[in-house]
Design an enzyme around this catalytic site. Structure first.
Site: not given
Ligand code: NAD
Length: 376
Positions: A80, A180-182, A184, A186
């Site tokens: 990582k 968290g609707v980022g 993943v 969303y």
């Molecule tokens: P991202 O930054 O796109 O989304 C995270 C979302 O969570 C953001 O919209 C942020 O505003 C919100 N957030 C942060 N703190 C919060 C809280 N306390 N309450 C509510 N919302 C909150 O990130 P992502 O890529 O969607 O990843 C999310 C998680 O999944 C991370 O832990 C990441 O390591 C894990 N993950 C992601 C992937 C991937 O393919 N993107 C794969 C495996 C694991």
């Protein structure tokens, strides 16, 4: 010293601190294990309060990647990277390229990808300096953003939990709370809403939360309320450490299956969940869809990415989870312990095979003294 002890205990192979003052880069790359293959893991850009906090995070995340690949049966190791800084303000082409040069310096032992605070477009810039980048644009022959396959894998894991609890995997009319609707959370919300689930969501970014609420006809709650809403499944999809001694007593869910890495603040939190009768689907099993997708892209080589193959791998997530739930029941383990135990068995087997192969390759040599020595 405590950090060095963590590194020793968790057995990281290599940890590199990268600094380039000309572009403001402060980054750490951690390679936890290459026993099963090159260390794959995303790069996270986050405004950590200190280098120490960033180091702790990257060490834990890298180790989780090793376990994720091992339990999923993938020929990949765990690594990582973290870049210290606010992605909204500090991310520049120069900084991304300097990070790319640091990755290149590791000669393919570490393969990077996007994570929190990074996008496919950012990875295209990193790629200008190194070929050891995954999850790049599908249009350019890459496997694309791993977030959607991750979300799909989370959906399959939610269905597996429902099957385990109610005998029926359908999400229709079940309530799922997404933190968290980022990238993943969303698409996960979209998939759930399309399948007829009731979605409750929250995000610290009010605009994202409003957009998702409108799009999925979901209920929106404040970030400090989401862990306490009544639901069938809670899906943490933001940052790690959300399940801990303070939050667990207040949970009102029957199960937890989410995309976030390192959801448990401490290993003992798995037992706390069990004592509350909450079924915990281990995070690194649930969110393996992204690296499965990346692996298919890597294996595709010049032929490119094979979507059907990726979907086939995602469909293995429920089987792995069923095996973990059964093992936990049979051996009186928490589901987190059962997952760790399966991953460690696979790592030990691979290490033993490597040592055997090394011993077979050993060539007896005549040393200058005339005694036999062994060259590996
Ligand atoms: P991202 O930054 O796109 O989304 C995270 C979302 O969570 C953001 O919209 C942020 O505003 C919100 N957030 C942060 N703190 C919060 C809280 N306390 N309450 C509510 N919302 C909150 O990130 P992502 O890529 O969607 O990843 C999310 C998680 O999944 C991370 O832990 C990441 O390591 C894990 N993950 C992601 C992937 C991937 O393919 N993107 C794969 C495996 C694991």
């Amino acid at each position: 010293m405590a950090i060095l002890k963590d590194m020793e205990c968790d057995g990281h192979e290599r940890v590199v601190y990268c600094r380039d003052d000309s572009v403001g880069l402060r980054a750490i790359i951690a390679i936890h294990s290459t026993v099963l293959g090159p260390a794959l893991g995303g790069v996270r850009m986050w405004p950590y309060a200190s280098s120490k906090e960033a180091l702790r995070d990257v060490l834990r995340l890298a180790q989780a990647m090793t376990y994720k690949a091992a339990v999923a049966g993938l020929p990949l190791g765990g690594g990582k990277a973290v870049i210290i800084g606010d992605p909204q303000r500090k991310k520049t082409e120069g900084l991304l390229r300097a990070f790319g040069r640091a990755v290149e310096g590791l000669n393919g032992r570490y393969l990077t990808a996007e994570d929190v605070g990074m996008t496919v477009a950012d990875m295209e810039i990193v790629r200008k300096e190194t070929k050891h980048v995954t999850g790049t644009s599908e249009k350019k022959g890459g496997s694309g953003d791993p977030s959607y396959p991750t979300a799909k894998g989370v959906l399959y894991a939610i269905e597996t939990c429902l099957k385990e609890m109610y005998g029926d995997p359908s999400v229709r009319n079940r309530t799922v709370a997404i933190q968290g609707v980022g990238k993943v959370g969303y698409p996960l919300g979209e998939l759930l809403a399309t399948a007829g689930a009731r979605v409750i969501l929250s995000d610290t970014d009010p605009q994202r939360a409003m957009l998702a609420r409108r799009e999925f006809e979901a209920w929106r709650v404040e970030p400090d309320e989401i862990l306490q809403v009544e639901c069938d499944v809670l899906s943490p999809c933001a940052l790690g450490g959300v399940l801990n001694r303070k939050t667990i007593p207040k949970l009102r869910c029957r199960a937890i299956a989410g995309g976030a890495n390192n959801q448990l603040e401490n290993p003992s939190d798995a037992r706390r969940l069990e004592e509350r009768g909450i079924l915990y689907a281990p995070d690194y099993v649930v969110n393996a869809g992204g690296i499965m997708n990346i692996l298919v892209g890597l294996q595709g080589g010049r032929k490119g990415y094979d979507r059907a193959k990726a979907e086939g791998l995602l469909r293995q997530i429920p089987d792995t989870l069923h095996a973990i739930f059964s093992k936990a029941r049979a051996e009186g383990l928490t589901t987190a312990q059962a997952a760790d135990s399966l991953a460690e068995a696979r790592l030990q087997e691979a290490s033993a095979q490597k040592m055997d192969a090394g011993a077979r390759r050993a060539v007896p040599l005549r040393g200058r003294t005339g005694r036999t020595r062994v060259r590996r």
